[in-house]
Scaffold this active site. Structure first.
Site, PDB file in Angstrom:
ATOM      1  N   HIS A   1     -11.178 -22.050  -4.721  1.00  0.00           N
ATOM      2  CA  HIS A   1     -10.527 -21.750  -3.443  1.00  0.00           C
ATOM      3  C   HIS A   1     -10.614 -20.260  -3.139  1.00  0.00           C
ATOM      4  O   HIS A   1     -10.236 -19.448  -3.986  1.00  0.00           O
ATOM      5  CB  HIS A   1      -9.062 -22.200  -3.481  1.00  0.00           C
ATOM      6  CG  HIS A   1      -8.929 -23.686  -3.630  1.00  0.00           C
ATOM      7  ND1 HIS A   1      -8.987 -24.304  -4.861  1.00  0.00           N
ATOM      8  CD2 HIS A   1      -8.806 -24.672  -2.688  1.00  0.00           C
ATOM      9  CE1 HIS A   1      -8.882 -25.618  -4.673  1.00  0.00           C
ATOM     10  NE2 HIS A   1      -8.770 -25.867  -3.371  1.00  0.00           N
TER      11      HIS A   1
ATOM     12  N   ASP B   1     -12.955 -23.513  -1.057  1.00  0.00           N
ATOM     13  CA  ASP B   1     -12.238 -24.234  -0.001  1.00  0.00           C
ATOM     14  C   ASP B   1     -11.063 -23.427   0.566  1.00  0.00           C
ATOM     15  O   ASP B   1     -10.565 -22.493  -0.069  1.00  0.00           O
ATOM     16  CB  ASP B   1     -11.658 -25.542  -0.567  1.00  0.00           C
ATOM     17  CG  ASP B   1     -12.743 -26.568  -0.857  1.00  0.00           C
ATOM     18  OD1 ASP B   1     -13.929 -26.194  -0.810  1.00  0.00           O
ATOM     19  OD2 ASP B   1     -12.395 -27.724  -1.141  1.00  0.00           O
TER      20      ASP B   1
HETATM   21 ZN    ZN Z   1      -8.505 -27.773   0.311  1.00  0.00          ZN
END
Ligand code: ZN
Length: 470
Positions: free
Chosen positions: A434, A292
């Site tokens: 991430h 992400d």
């Molecule tokens: Zn996020």
């Protein structure tokens, strides 16, 4: 004159003919024995002279069957050289290599000779080194790196490559590799140019006009290539497209990325589309890795390379505001076979916004991603997992959260990534990571190695969803 001839007796004719035959035989014997002698001298002492420079030529067998390495070394004080090149049983290949070597050597020695005549007492150097890379069953890439110094400010560094089918012995050109297809050449040229333009190491070093020229879709621009591991590599000479500090740039294109551009003989075996498996098949383990908050020019690229290494597919939930800055990275993610999801424009808590603003976060990002990759994102993940029924009702694609939180944003520790996955591991999991933290990129290899060892297949979110809705 006919009169004289008539006077000559047949005995004299006979003697003359005999004399001619004898002389011819003697001359022939001398010539042949001289050649023989020369040949013996070369093969026995392996010493030959070229423009009065003594060099030692030796041929050794290599780790690769049927491929020998020839070394040609001179310790001359003014014009030393060390040259290594490959030799096979194929004459056409050997001739092509030898032509390059001979030209390089003669060019070096004649320049040094000119220097001498102009009283420039400079010590030159010619070094040609050889790297050999096998590919599939019987293909070989040879990369010859030449370093030439004849007294200028800097040595010249250049690359010459040969790619062969060792079974047939033939040399394979870039044209053959790309199936003689101009469209394939154009697509390849675009990949190479993009790769150079987004290479952070070259960022401030590129000569823009030269780069454009050297990556135009012309066959001759791409004839320095090799297949090394899982990449097709292209070589550029020092100063060709970038300043000297950038060295000799190499572009590495993953074969998985350019597979469709290759003639079928050179393609890698891509995983065939998996047959439909009954949902909940206990023998099949799969996991969806998700990243992400990107794209990020460095971290995302590193993650892509690690995923390629394991032939793993993943899903990247991108922020619209970042795609706007890095559309190239988004395109690369797609080109390398991954799924792209929408993760809002700038990461707000959607449930704290008005419904209209929340939906706007979705639609603006949807449009930005489509602009970048020419297709719409296929899954949506709300920031922090914060959503509600009213928002979900407005979003036409699956809204997907996760089942394993690696907490990579909190620990920022490459060593901590695997334990966090391991401790929560289960089949059909969706793992949250991430691609904006360097530690995540650094820790990913260990995660992939472990999961692969455990028999997991790496799939995208859309691929895993059917198994989660049983
Ligand atoms: Zn996020």
């Amino acid at each position: 004159m006919p009169e004289r001839r008539k006077k000559r007796g047949p005995m004299i004719d006979f003697l003359l003919i005999g004399l001619i035959i004898t002389l011819t035989t003697i001359i022939l014997v001398i010539i042949l024995s001289k050649d023989d002698f020369k040949f013996q001298k070369i093969s026995a002492s392996k010493e030959t002279t070229s423009e009065s420079i003594k060099s030692n030529l030796s041929t050794e067998s290599s780790a690769f069957p049927g491929i020998r390495i020839v070394s040609d070394v001179s310790n001359d004080k003014r014009t030393p050289f060390a040259i290594h090149y490959p030799e096979t049983d194929n004459k056409a290949f050997n001739d092509a290599v030898l032509q390059y070597i001979t030209e390089s050597k003669e060019n070096y020695l004649s320049t040094m000779n000119k220097n001498k005549n102009e009283d420039k007492e400079v010590m030159g150097e010619l070094n040609i080194s050889l790297e050999t890379f096998p590919y599939q069953k019987h293909y070989y890439s040879f990369v010859l790196t030449k370093m030439l110094y004849t007294g200028g400010a800097n040595p010249e560094v250049s690359t010459k490559t040969f790619f062969i089918n060792h079974k047939t012995g033939e040399l394979i050109s870039i044209e053959t590799l790309l199936n003689n297809d101009k469209n394939n050449l154009s697509a390849l040229a675009t990949h190479v140019r993009n790769d150079l333009q987004k290479n952070l190491k070259l960022k401030d070093e590129l000569f823009k006009e030269d780069l454009i020229k050297s990556t135009e879709p012309k066959w001759s621009n791409f004839n320095r290539f090799a297949i090394v591991d899982d990449s097709l590599q292209f070589y550029f000479d020092k100063y060709e497209i970038a300043s000297g500090t950038a060295g000799s740039p190499i572009v590495k294109l993953p074969l998985s990325l350019i597979n469709p551009l290759l003639a079928s003989d050179f393609q890698i075996a891509m995983e065939k589309p998996t047959k439909p498996i009954t949902i909940g098949d206990p023998n099949k383990k799969r996991i969806a890795l998700t990243f992400d908050d990107g794209p990020h020019p460095k971290v995302t690229e590193q993650i892509l390379n690690t995923l390629d290494k394991y032939h793993a597919k993943a899903t990247f939930f991108m922020l619209g505001s970042r795609v706007q800055y890095y559309p190239d990275i988004a395109r690369d993610v797609l080109a390398r076979g991954h799924e792209i999801g929408n993760h809002s424009w700038n990461h707000p808590v959607l449930t704290k916004l008005s419904l209209e603003s929340a939906v706007n976060q979705y639609t603006s990002t949807d449009a930005e991603i489509e602009k970048a990759i020419n297709q719409k994102p296929t899954v949506f993940r709300p920031p922090y997992g914060a959503t509600n029924d009213a928002i979900n009702a407005q979003i036409p694609i699956p809204v997907v959260l996760w089942t394993i939180d690696t907490l990579d944003w909190k620990y920022r520790n490459a060593q901590q990534l695997l334990p966090n996955v391991k401790n929560n591991l289960h089949n059909n999991a969706i793992v949250l990571m991430h691609d904006i933290h360097q530690s995540t990129a650094d820790g990913l290899d260990a995660v992939l190695a472990y999961l692969q060892g455990q028999g997991y297949e790496f799939v995208t979110v859309s691929e895993i969803l059917p198994y989660r809705q049983k």
